[in-house]
Design a protein around this motif. Structure first.
Motif, mmCIF file in Angstrom:
data_model
loop_
_atom_site.group_PDB
_atom_site.id
_atom_site.type_symbol
_atom_site.label_atom_id
_atom_site.label_comp_id
_atom_site.label_asym_id
_atom_site.label_seq_id
_atom_site.Cartn_x
_atom_site.Cartn_y
_atom_site.Cartn_z
ATOM 1 N N THR A 838 0.825 -1.205 0.000
ATOM 2 C CA THR A 838 0.000 0.000 0.000
ATOM 3 C C THR A 838 0.858 1.254 0.000
ATOM 4 O OG1 THR A 838 -1.764 -1.156 1.176
ATOM 5 C CG2 THR A 838 -1.804 1.245 1.236
ATOM 6 N N THR A 839 1.843 1.301 0.869
ATOM 7 C CA THR A 839 2.686 2.494 0.976
ATOM 8 C C THR A 839 3.506 2.699 -0.293
ATOM 9 O OG1 THR A 839 2.810 2.085 3.371
ATOM 10 C CG2 THR A 839 4.352 3.674 2.443
ATOM 11 N N LEU A 840 4.059 1.629 -0.842
ATOM 12 C CA LEU A 840 4.786 1.746 -2.114
ATOM 13 C C LEU A 840 3.850 2.206 -3.230
ATOM 14 C CD1 LEU A 840 7.045 -1.446 -2.020
ATOM 15 C CD2 LEU A 840 7.821 0.932 -1.912
ATOM 16 N N GLY A 841 2.607 1.768 -3.182
ATOM 17 C CA GLY A 841 1.634 2.205 -4.177
ATOM 18 C C GLY A 841 1.414 3.705 -4.125
ATOM 19 N N TYR A 842 1.382 4.265 -2.908
ATOM 20 C CA TYR A 842 1.222 5.712 -2.782
ATOM 21 C C TYR A 842 2.504 6.449 -3.170
ATOM 22 C CZ TYR A 842 -3.416 5.513 -0.730
ATOM 23 O OH TYR A 842 -4.763 5.328 -0.539
ATOM 24 N N VAL A 843 3.654 5.860 -2.916
ATOM 25 C CA VAL A 843 4.917 6.459 -3.381
ATOM 26 C C VAL A 843 4.873 6.622 -4.896
ATOM 27 C CG1 VAL A 843 7.397 6.098 -3.645
ATOM 28 C CG2 VAL A 843 6.305 5.597 -1.461
ATOM 29 N N GLU A 844 4.467 5.559 -5.574
ATOM 30 C CA GLU A 844 4.379 5.619 -7.037
ATOM 31 C C GLU A 844 3.333 6.635 -7.476
ATOM 32 O OE1 GLU A 844 3.168 2.711 -10.783
ATOM 33 O OE2 GLU A 844 3.917 1.819 -8.919
ATOM 34 N N ALA A 845 2.196 6.663 -6.797
ATOM 35 C CA ALA A 845 1.112 7.577 -7.185
ATOM 36 C C ALA A 845 1.535 9.033 -7.019
ATOM 37 C CB ALA A 845 -0.134 7.283 -6.355
#
Length: 889
Positions: A838-845
């Motif tokens: 989840t956190t990596l997903g927000y980093v990418e976003a």
């Protein structure tokens, strides 16, 4: 609207191609007859309106082309103007990079060949000009491969014309068009395949089912054109009304098209590096974006068994209607359900709209537009489209763990809004099994967030009533309670309650902010300390402003100075945010609104918000709720918008300087010309001009010069802010915290802080991400050294089925045995791994959404955040968002 305008605008809509009963030949003849009578009186107006309709209703271009062909039999000069004007529009579009106008102008010119209006060889020359520019761009020695996005767009524009005139081109100029196609094939052999990294809505990471050499969009379009060529250019989705008039049209004179030119690509930067090339590539992709990325929500057999090129053409129709009718939603829905095709396309229409809604990095329009269009389509096709939309929702939900985090947020916002317009009706019992999943499972979080957003759009009891078929889901509803005021009669210390009551009375008595500050400094701080004082001030003011949004704004405007006095630095602002979160702990919406408003009034800095979001007590909720991410998104958005506004202001001042210089120069020239007419009488100079006029000219010249100086000084002041923000960031911030910023930047404190906090914000954001991710990534996935395939497979929902088979009758996904066992077996990914995903997903976003702001500082990001010891998965998430190759240096 005059009758000829109405006929041109509505041409073809009663024809069989659009589901009517009137023969297209009769309709075109009627339209031609009216235009024929009006051309002598309204020629210029008719020309402009005809071209405007062709550009903004491009699915009707074959009809407009036929009308122009018939006009060409009697009004060659008028039609020559049509051709010349279209060429001018095309050249202007090429010069300005107007992608949509380039596409439509080329399509219109292609259709004019079918009507014998344009020489086919002229269009081939245009194609070859675009092809030559594209080939030069991607040439490693002569061009600038970083601008391949523009080259790809030129080739796409050529190929996308061929469904509308490929058969005529092959018939009339077979060698020339073959030369173009061979050139395109050669171009495809030297360009680099475009990777979908960072822009794919689905993280479809099942490598066993994936073909390694999967085609990109341009290669896919080329394959469709080859298939079309092999079937004799026969296409059901493109009307060919000119065939009914072929015997007449051949008598018309075919006109030549003048040469066009393509703009030169930007030069390669002097110092070649991965960062500089990456910046140029990002700029090119912003200006020449890919138009659609197909989600492929439904199985292939659900897309109405369309031929590959028919699917492309219908997508073009739908995208054009969405683009050109975005200001008229009812008309947009009407045209979308009545396209000139002889087959049903509801599933393709749903896929196309959702592909735009979830398009990365950004959809062409705000998500609310697609929400309204889907609503209108459900009302226009009540017997078909609602079930298709429901099938799409179920299919997307089935793959929610693979969906990009930004797309997931958009889907939550759309779905909750959509349900709010249809009485919140949904078969929630189908998803009741999510309660048996862990609290971090994406499906459970999705349902929880949709229900929370529904409560915002309605009220708690109404949403609870909507889930009566699955009453257990009440567990996922947000708390029903209102504010949690810790100084109420039932709670808190009596002394602190008394202080709060006293402050409440002062506010109701309309005392000034200054008086409250004095009361606080003399009666509260010395006796109770800063912690109690801050709690009393913030919670009491929030309680007074809790009745409505307007009450909150009024309190902050009147007594914001009190809060500012209490919270002069980041540490106090973090405590302030904590008090807001505590007071509104039962309402994620009001927490976000209050913090956002306080940032607007500069009571809270964006850096304080970042530090609070990444505090130890908050990071534990990153994977189970959107509450913190919403606050962080608001802070970054507001900062980014402030910076963009200031840059626009600087750009506006630059234009004003140029205009002021011209005015001053003109006034000075007039004054000099008048003064040069001095005459000598008895050896003494005598004015040859009227003294009154001379005085007026001198006044004009002085005022123009003063205005030029004033505008130039304003521009220099703004540019100085920008320069000082870049070079004196940390120093100025320390002085601001020490209370000395006012003496440095005078009246521009707010604007300076906008620029200061821009670069600092993104640096702080990535440092915070790195800090919280480092240990957890090492715990979950080791010290790094993961191969790219292994790293990708982290995001795979091992229990998700990639094949979304839908029930034949209602479009619902069939449940496999694997799905049936999901509730009992639980979610396959552990909490640590899901937190990381989840956190990596927000980093990418965040990296993707603010890439334009990040790229100028990418070297600083490399030096201070992406060091050698950073975890490879964290690096990969940032690089993916920036669309930067992992081996970039």
């Amino acid at each position: 609207m005059s009758s000829w305008r109405a006929l041109i605008l509505r041409i073809g809509e009663k024809c069989p191609e659009y589901g009517g009963a009137t023969d297209s030949k009769d309709h075109i003849e009627t339209c031609f007859g009216v235009v024929h009578r009006e051309i002598e009186h309204s020629g210029n107006d008719l020309l402009d309106f005809l071209l405007q309709c062709a550009e903004q209703l491009p699915h009707k271009i074959p009809f407009y082309g036929t009308v122009v062909g018939l006009l060409n039999l009697e009004y060659e000069d008028f039609v020559r103007e049509v051709v010349e004007k279209t060429q001018t529009n095309l050249q202007d579009a090429l010069d300005s990079g107007d992608c949509n106008r380039i596409r439509i102008c080329l399509r219109f010119l292609t259709v004019l060949i079918c009507s014998k209006v344009l020489q086919p060889s002229s269009l081939v020359v245009v194609f070859e000009t675009l092809l030559s520019s594209a080939a030069t761009t991607v040439d490693e020695e002569k061009g600038n491969p970083a601008w391949q996005a523009r080259a790809d767009f030129y080739i796409t524009s050529i190929l996308s014309c061929l469904p509308w005139g490929g058969s005529e081109l092959v018939e009339q100029v077979p060698e020339e068009i073959e030369r173009v196609l061979v050139g395109i094939e050669a171009y495809l052999s030297i360009r680099r395949r475009v990777s979908e990294i960072g822009l794919s809505a689905f993280k479809d990471l099942d490598k066993t089912d994936k073909v390694c050499d999967e085609k990109d969009f341009l290669e896919d379009l080329w394959g469709r054109i080859q298939d079309l060529s092999n079937t004799g250019w026969k296409l059901d989705s493109v009307p060919r009304p000119h065939l009914s008039f072929e015997a007449q049209l051949v008598a018309g004179k075919s006109h030549d098209l003048g040469p066009i030119s393509c703009p030169e690509q930007p030069d390669l930067p002097a110092g070649l590096s991965g960062a500089t090339l990456g910046r140029q590539k990002h700029d090119a992709e912003l200006k020449y974006p890919q138009r659609i990325r197909r989600l492929n929500i439904f199985p292939a057999n659900k897309i109405e068994d369309l031929q590959p090129m028919d699917r492309f053409v219908v997508e073009e129709y739908l995208l054009d209607v969405l683009l050109f009718l975005n200001g008229c939603r009812k008309e947009c829905a009407s045209y979308m359900v009545g396209l000139p095709v002889p087959f049903r396309y509801e599933y393709l229409m749903a896929e196309t709209i959702f592909s735009q809604l979830l398009l990365l990095p950004d959809p062409p329009f705000k998500p609310i537009y697609y929400t309204l269009v889907i609503m209108d389509l459900c009302k226009a096709l009540p017997g078909a489209f609602p079930a298709v939309v429901a099938g799409a929702v179920r299919a997307l939900f089935d793959r929610i763990s693979e969906l990009d985090m930004e797309c997931r947020t958009r889907l939550i916002l759309w779905f909750s809004h959509h349900l709010s317009n249809f009485q919140f009706i949904w078969p929630w019992e189908e998803w009741a099994y999510v309660l048996d999943l862990p609290k971090w499972a994406p499906k459970r979080v999705f349902v929880q967030e949709v229900l929370e957003r529904e409560v915002r759009l309605s009220y708690w009891d109404k949403v609870k009533q909507s889930i009566e078929n699955a009453p257990a889901l009440e567990e996922l509803l947000p708390p029903k309670g209102g504010p949690d005021f810790k100084y109420s009669a039932e709670n808190g210390d009596k002394t602190e309650n008394a202080l709060s009551a006293e402050l409440n009375g002062m506010v109701k008595g309309r005392v000034t902010a200054r008086e409250i500050i004095v009361w606080m400094e003399e009666n509260v701080l010395p006796l109770h300390g800063i912690e109690v004082a801050l709690g009393v001030i913030v919670q009491t003011l929030l309680d007074i402003g809790s009745k409505s949004f307007t009450h909150l704004i009024t309190v902050l405007e009147r007594y914001g100075q009190v809060i500012a006095k209490m919270c002069p630095d980041q540490e106090k602002q973090i405590a302030l945010i904590g008090e807001v979160s505590s007071y509104w702990k039962n309402s994620a919406q009001m927490t976000a609104i209050a913090i956002d408003r306080m940032m607007s009034y500069r009571l809270i800095s964006n850096l304080a918000i970042v530090r609070w979001v990444f505090s130890a007590e908050n990071i534990e909720h990153f994977h189970t709720s959107d509450r913190l991410w919403e606050i962080l998104r608001n802070a970054v958005n507001k900062t980014y918008n402030r910076i963009c506004d200031l840059r626009k202001e600087i750009s506006s001042f630059k234009k004003s300087v140029v205009a002021a210089e011209l005015n001053a120069s003109k006034a000075k020239a007039e004054l000099d010309a008048a003064e040069s007419k001095l005459t000598l009488v008895d050896g003494e100079p005598v004015l040859g001009e009227n003294p009154v006029r001379m005085k007026r000219l001198k006044s004009y010249a002085e005022k123009a010069k003063e205005e030029e100086v004033s505008v130039r000084e304003s521009l220099e002041a703004k540019e100085a802010l920008l320069a000082r923000a870049v070079y004196e960031n940390e120093d100025l911030r320390r002085k601001k915290n020490a209370g000395r910023m006012g003496s440095i930047i005078h009246d521009n404190t707010g604007e300076m802080l906008d620029l200061l906090e821009g670069k600092a914000l993104f640096l702080s954001l990535y440092k915070s991400f790195s800090k919280v991710l480092t240990d957890r990534l090492h715990d979950a996935y080791g010290d790094g050294g993961l191969q790219s395939d292994q790293a990708d497979e982290m995001a795979l929902d091992n229990e998700g089925s990639s094949a979304m088979e839908l029930d034949q009758e209602n479009g619902r996904p069939k449940k496999s045995l694997h799905d049936e066992g999901r509730a009992s077996n639980g979610y396959a990914i552990g909490e640590k791994e899901q937190w990381c995903l989840t956190t990596l997903g927000y980093v990418e976003a965040f990296s993707r959404q603010y890439a334009s702001e990040i790229w100028p500082h990418v070297e600083l990001l490399d030096a201070e955040v992406l060091t050698d010891n950073v975890h490879p998965l964290f690096r990969k998430a940032i690089y993916s968002g920036l669309r930067r190759p992992l081996n970039a240096s």
